[in-house]
Write a protein that holds these residues in place. Sequence first.
Motif, PDB file in Angstrom:
ATOM      1  N   GLU A 193       0.826  -1.217   0.000  1.00 54.29           N
ATOM      2  CA  GLU A 193       0.000   0.000   0.000  1.00 54.29           C
ATOM      3  C   GLU A 193       0.854   1.257   0.000  1.00 54.29           C
ATOM      4  O   GLU A 193       0.511   2.257  -0.649  1.00 54.29           O
ATOM      5  CB  GLU A 193      -0.924  -0.025   1.222  1.00 54.29           C
ATOM      6  N   GLY A 194       1.945   1.229   0.747  1.00 53.52           N
ATOM      7  CA  GLY A 194       2.946   2.292   0.659  1.00 53.52           C
ATOM      8  C   GLY A 194       2.696   3.554   1.450  1.00 53.52           C
ATOM      9  O   GLY A 194       3.585   4.406   1.531  1.00 53.52           O
ATOM     10  N   GLU A 195       1.508   3.725   2.022  1.00 53.65           N
ATOM     11  CA  GLU A 195       1.264   4.955   2.780  1.00 53.65           C
ATOM     12  C   GLU A 195       0.168   4.766   3.814  1.00 53.65           C
ATOM     13  O   GLU A 195      -0.586   3.792   3.777  1.00 53.65           O
ATOM     14  CB  GLU A 195       0.909   6.111   1.857  1.00 53.65           C
ATOM     15  N   ILE A 196       0.106   5.723   4.750  1.00 50.79           N
ATOM     16  CA  ILE A 196      -0.925   5.752   5.769  1.00 50.79           C
ATOM     17  C   ILE A 196      -1.433   7.186   5.870  1.00 50.79           C
ATOM     18  O   ILE A 196      -0.647   8.116   5.991  1.00 50.79           O
ATOM     19  CB  ILE A 196      -0.389   5.244   7.141  1.00 50.79           C
ATOM     20  N   VAL A 197      -2.742   7.356   5.782  1.00 51.63           N
ATOM     21  CA  VAL A 197      -3.350   8.686   5.835  1.00 51.63           C
ATOM     22  C   VAL A 197      -4.188   8.768   7.110  1.00 51.63           C
ATOM     23  O   VAL A 197      -5.155   8.024   7.281  1.00 51.63           O
ATOM     24  CB  VAL A 197      -4.231   8.950   4.597  1.00 51.63           C
ATOM     25  N   SER A 198      -3.803   9.656   8.007  1.00 47.52           N
ATOM     26  CA  SER A 198      -4.514   9.800   9.281  1.00 47.52           C
ATOM     27  C   SER A 198      -5.279  11.115   9.341  1.00 47.52           C
ATOM     28  O   SER A 198      -5.024  12.037   8.561  1.00 47.52           O
ATOM     29  CB  SER A 198      -3.522   9.732  10.452  1.00 47.52           C
ATOM     30  N   VAL A 199      -6.213  11.181  10.276  1.00 48.16           N
ATOM     31  CA  VAL A 199      -6.931  12.425  10.564  1.00 48.16           C
ATOM     32  C   VAL A 199      -6.944  12.615  12.076  1.00 48.16           C
ATOM     33  O   VAL A 199      -7.061  11.649  12.837  1.00 48.16           O
ATOM     34  CB  VAL A 199      -8.376  12.416  10.019  1.00 48.16           C
ATOM     35  N   GLY A 200      -6.785  13.870  12.514  1.00 43.82           N
ATOM     36  CA  GLY A 200      -6.802  14.158  13.933  1.00 43.82           C
ATOM     37  C   GLY A 200      -5.608  13.624  14.692  1.00 43.82           C
ATOM     38  O   GLY A 200      -5.689  13.416  15.912  1.00 43.82           O
ATOM     39  N   MET A 201      -4.481  13.420  14.014  1.00 43.02           N
ATOM     40  CA  MET A 201      -3.281  12.895  14.660  1.00 43.02           C
ATOM     41  C   MET A 201      -2.053  13.716  14.233  1.00 43.02           C
ATOM     42  O   MET A 201      -1.082  13.185  13.697  1.00 43.02           O
ATOM     43  CB  MET A 201      -3.100  11.412  14.317  1.00 43.02           C
ATOM     44  N   PRO A 202      -2.078  15.032  14.488  1.00 47.95           N
ATOM     45  CA  PRO A 202      -0.977  15.894  14.058  1.00 47.95           C
ATOM     46  C   PRO A 202       0.301  15.669  14.873  1.00 47.95           C
ATOM     47  O   PRO A 202       0.243  15.169  16.004  1.00 47.95           O
ATOM     48  CB  PRO A 202      -1.527  17.303  14.294  1.00 47.95           C
ATOM     49  N   ASP A 203       1.428  16.037  14.305  1.00 45.64           N
ATOM     50  CA  ASP A 203       2.726  15.828  14.955  1.00 45.64           C
ATOM     51  C   ASP A 203       2.783  16.403  16.368  1.00 45.64           C
ATOM     52  O   ASP A 203       3.399  15.823  17.264  1.00 45.64           O
ATOM     53  CB  ASP A 203       3.842  16.478  14.127  1.00 45.64           C
TER      54      ASP A 203
END
Length: 360
Positions: free
Chosen positions: A46-56
Motif C-alpha cells: 500500500e505504501g502509505e498511511i493517511v490519518s486524521v486528527g493525529m498531528p505531529d
Amino acid sequence: MGLAAVILAGSMLSGCGKSASTEASASAGDGAVVSLEELQKGAKTEGEIVSVGMPDSWANWKDTWNDITAKYGLKHTDTDMSSAEEIAKFDSEKDKPTADLGDVGMAFGPVAVDKGVTQPYKTSHWDEIPDWAKDKDGHWVVGYQGTISILTNTKKVANPPKSFDDLLKGNYKISVGDVTKAAQAQSAVLAAAIAFGGDETNIEPGIDFFEKLAKAGRLAKTDLTLANLEKGEVEVAFLWDFNALGYRAQLGPDSYEVTIPTEGSVVSGYATIINKYAPHPNAAKLTREYILSDQGQINLAKGFARPIRDSVKLPEDVAAKLLPTEAYKTAKPIKDFKAWEATSKQIPELWQERVLVHMN
C-alpha cells in the motif's frame, strides 16, 4: 487512554519481556486471524498511511509517524480535525475514501461504530487493554489516557490545592474553560460530580460544586490558553493532565504544580478508529499495532499522555514527565457512554442557569 507480545519487524517491540507470537488477534469482523508478516507485506504494498486528527504536535505523534516511516517505508500525511469531523469524513467519503485512521475522544468510539464507519482490528496486546478502554469487537481502542487535573501557578498561590475540598476553601480564582461547549470543561464538571458521589448519570454534585464557587466570586472567565498562562492570568485551572503537564514543561516546572484531586476525578482517553473504507487497511492496522507496542506507548508518554498499557516500562526521563501511578487511584472511567452523552447535553443549560448567572 490495560501481553502476549508479537514481534513486529524485528526491533519494533524490542524490550518486551514476553514470548513472541506470529499472529495478531481477530483482524476482521468474521474472526479471521492475520499474521503480522502478512500485515507488513500488505502495508508495504500500500505504501502509505493517511490519518486524521493525529498531528505531529499532539501527544507526540511525531515520533510515532517517524518510526512508521523509518521501519515500514510508509509515507504519512495527516489532516487535523475534531472527533466529530473525523467520523463525518469517513461517512461522507465512503465511495471515494481518502483517510485510513483517526484518533477520537473515547466517547466518540461508540458513535463511530453506530454510524457504521469502522472496521475491527484487535492488536497483539488486546488482553492488556482494560475493558473500559476498548470495543469488545475491536472497532476502537484507547491508546492513551487523560484524567482531569488541577494546574496551579505556584507564584500566585502559595499552597497549591490537592483536592476539591481545598478548592472550596481557597481564596484564588479558578478557571475551567467554556463549559457550554468544551469537552475538557464539561469533563471537569463530571470530575467534581465523581468526587462528591455522582457519576455520568448524576451530574448534580458537580454543578453544585461550581455553583458554590461562582456564588463566592471565585470562578474566572479567563480562557485556558498558553498565552494567558504565560501572562500569569490563570491562578488555578482544571485541565486534562496531559495538557497541564505539557503547559508545566513549557512554562517551567518550578512555577506550576499538577495534581489529581484526591477525592476522585474522571479518566478518559483517545481511541484509534480504522476507517471501514480505508484505502490502506493493512497500513492502518499495522499503525494501531505500533501505537500499542512498547515503543509506541513510550512515544505517547513523551508527549505527556499516560499509556493505556500499565506493563510498559518507561525510561526514567520519560516517567519523570508524568505523575506517579498512585496519583490516579481514585480516578474513575466513564462506563455508560450513552448516559454521558445525554448528561453532557444537559450541562450547558444547567451551567447557564446555576453558574453563569453568578459570574461577573
